[in-house]
Design a protein around this motif. Structure first.
Motif, short mmCIF file in Angstrom:
data_model
loop_
_atom_site.label_atom_id
_atom_site.label_comp_id
_atom_site.label_asym_id
_atom_site.label_seq_id
_atom_site.Cartn_x
_atom_site.Cartn_y
_atom_site.Cartn_z
N GLY A 1 0.90 -1.34 0.07
CA GLY A 1 -0.12 0.12 -0.10
C GLY A 1 0.77 1.26 0.06
N ASN A 2 2.21 1.07 -0.29
CA ASN A 2 3.05 2.24 -0.20
C ASN A 2 3.89 2.57 -1.79
OD1 ASN A 2 2.65 3.12 2.60
ND2 ASN A 2 3.90 1.00 3.03
N THR A 3 4.37 3.64 -1.95
CA THR A 3 5.16 3.54 -3.05
C THR A 3 6.65 4.10 -2.53
OG1 THR A 3 3.45 4.82 -4.37
CG2 THR A 3 5.76 5.06 -5.19
N TYR A 4 7.82 3.15 -3.02
CA TYR A 4 9.00 2.90 -2.51
C TYR A 4 9.77 3.56 -3.87
CZ TYR A 4 7.30 0.24 1.12
OH TYR A 4 6.63 -0.27 1.98
N VAL A 5 10.80 4.39 -3.53
CA VAL A 5 11.36 5.27 -4.76
C VAL A 5 12.96 5.34 -4.65
CG1 VAL A 5 11.62 7.32 -6.00
CG2 VAL A 5 9.44 6.77 -5.02
N ILE A 6 13.73 4.79 -5.65
CA ILE A 6 15.29 5.26 -5.80
C ILE A 6 15.28 6.30 -6.47
CG2 ILE A 6 17.33 4.06 -6.23
CD1 ILE A 6 16.21 1.46 -5.96
N ASP A 7 15.95 7.47 -6.13
CA ASP A 7 16.14 8.62 -6.62
C ASP A 7 17.37 9.09 -6.68
OD1 ASP A 7 16.11 9.07 -3.78
OD2 ASP A 7 16.14 11.20 -4.12
N LYS A 8 17.77 9.58 -7.85
CA LYS A 8 18.99 10.32 -8.31
C LYS A 8 19.63 10.86 -7.24
CE LYS A 8 18.58 9.71 -13.15
NZ LYS A 8 18.34 10.20 -14.60
N PRO A 9 18.89 12.24 -6.80
CA PRO A 9 19.63 12.85 -5.56
C PRO A 9 19.94 11.95 -4.46
CG PRO A 9 17.49 14.10 -6.65
CD PRO A 9 17.62 12.73 -7.20
N GLY A 10 19.13 11.31 -3.99
CA GLY A 10 19.34 10.31 -3.03
C GLY A 10 20.65 9.46 -3.13
N LEU A 11 20.83 8.99 -4.42
CA LEU A 11 21.93 8.25 -4.63
C LEU A 11 23.14 8.94 -4.70
CD1 LEU A 11 20.80 5.81 -7.30
CD2 LEU A 11 21.45 5.09 -5.13
N ASP A 12 23.27 10.07 -5.20
CA ASP A 12 24.27 11.09 -5.43
C ASP A 12 24.98 11.28 -4.00
OD1 ASP A 12 23.95 11.47 -8.12
OD2 ASP A 12 22.80 13.33 -8.00
N THR A 13 23.86 11.64 -2.97
CA THR A 13 24.13 11.85 -1.65
C THR A 13 25.04 10.81 -1.08
OG1 THR A 13 22.38 13.36 -1.35
CG2 THR A 13 23.60 12.38 0.60
N VAL A 14 24.56 9.48 -1.29
CA VAL A 14 25.10 8.24 -0.61
C VAL A 14 26.49 8.14 -1.22
CG1 VAL A 14 24.94 5.88 0.04
CG2 VAL A 14 22.93 7.44 0.35
N PHE A 15 26.63 8.24 -2.66
CA PHE A 15 27.88 8.01 -3.33
C PHE A 15 28.95 8.89 -2.86
CE2 PHE A 15 25.90 5.21 -6.78
CZ PHE A 15 26.76 4.51 -6.81
N ALA A 16 28.45 10.15 -2.66
CA ALA A 16 29.51 10.99 -2.07
C ALA A 16 30.18 10.68 -0.73
CB ALA A 16 29.11 12.35 -1.74
#
Length: 190
Positions: free
Chosen positions: A73-88
């Motif tokens: 019942g939820n939406t789960y998202v992998i987003d570019k800005p979030g990935l950019d932050t973790v990759f940094a």
């Protein structure tokens, strides 16, 4: 220059994605970081970056959604800005239960992605789910069935590593994954 590394842990609910990620961060606290997906909906908030439907629409309009899925019942998202932050800061560890999601990440965000299939039998998922107090074990078993169907429908999918977490300890799996990433980094430098 070595490509930035990312890690996708794929498998059904309760296959050990959280536990293996914890073991990885214990093995190398500064190297690995679980990617906290955006979540639009209700229920569990720990481990997610809670968001709204409006924020999701803005990400979609900007082309910043790498992958989104709907479950429980939820939406789960992998987003570019979030990935950019973790990759940094670290090697992001993404948890997925859909092969379409694995493909979307590997094809949609440039990095050297290692893909690991964590597997356990259905009865192990049921036992682990009940033991950890999940209130939605039936839904998790339905997700296990969907994951099994996903794998059966995509036999061409090649994993960099496959581990049965019903027989391998989390620390052993973490060491195997860490070795895999070290080998890939070494090969990229050669």
């Amino acid at each position: 220059m070595t490509a930035k590394q990312g890690l996708v842990l794929y498998g059904p609910p309760a296959a050990g994605k959280d536990t293996v990620t914890a073991a990885l961060t214990e093995l190398h606290p500064a190297r690995y970081a679980q990617f906290a997906r955006l979540k639009v909906g209700s229920g569990k908030t720990a481990g997610y970056r809670m968001s709204t439907a409006e924020q999701l629409r803005k990400l979609e309009a900007a082309g910043d959604v790498v992958y989104a899925n709907h479950r429980y019942g939820n939406t789960y998202v992998i987003d570019k800005p979030g990935l950019d932050t973790v990759f940094a800061a670290a090697v992001p560890v993404i948890h997925l239960g859909q092969i379409d999601g694995v493909r979307a990440v590997v094809d949609g965000y440039p990095a050297d992605w290692a893909t690991v299939l964590l597997w356990c039998p259905r009865e192990v998922t049921a036992h682990r789910s009940e033991r950890r107090g999940d209130s939605d074990t039936t839904a998790r078993l339905a997700a296990w069935d969907a994951t099994r169907h996903d794998l059966d429908a995509c036999p061409e999918t090649v994993w960099d590593l496959t581990v049965n977490t019903a027989v391998a300890s989390p620390s052993d799996v973490a060491r195997l994954v860490d070795q895999l990433l070290a080998q890939r980094a070494g090969a990229a430098m050669a």
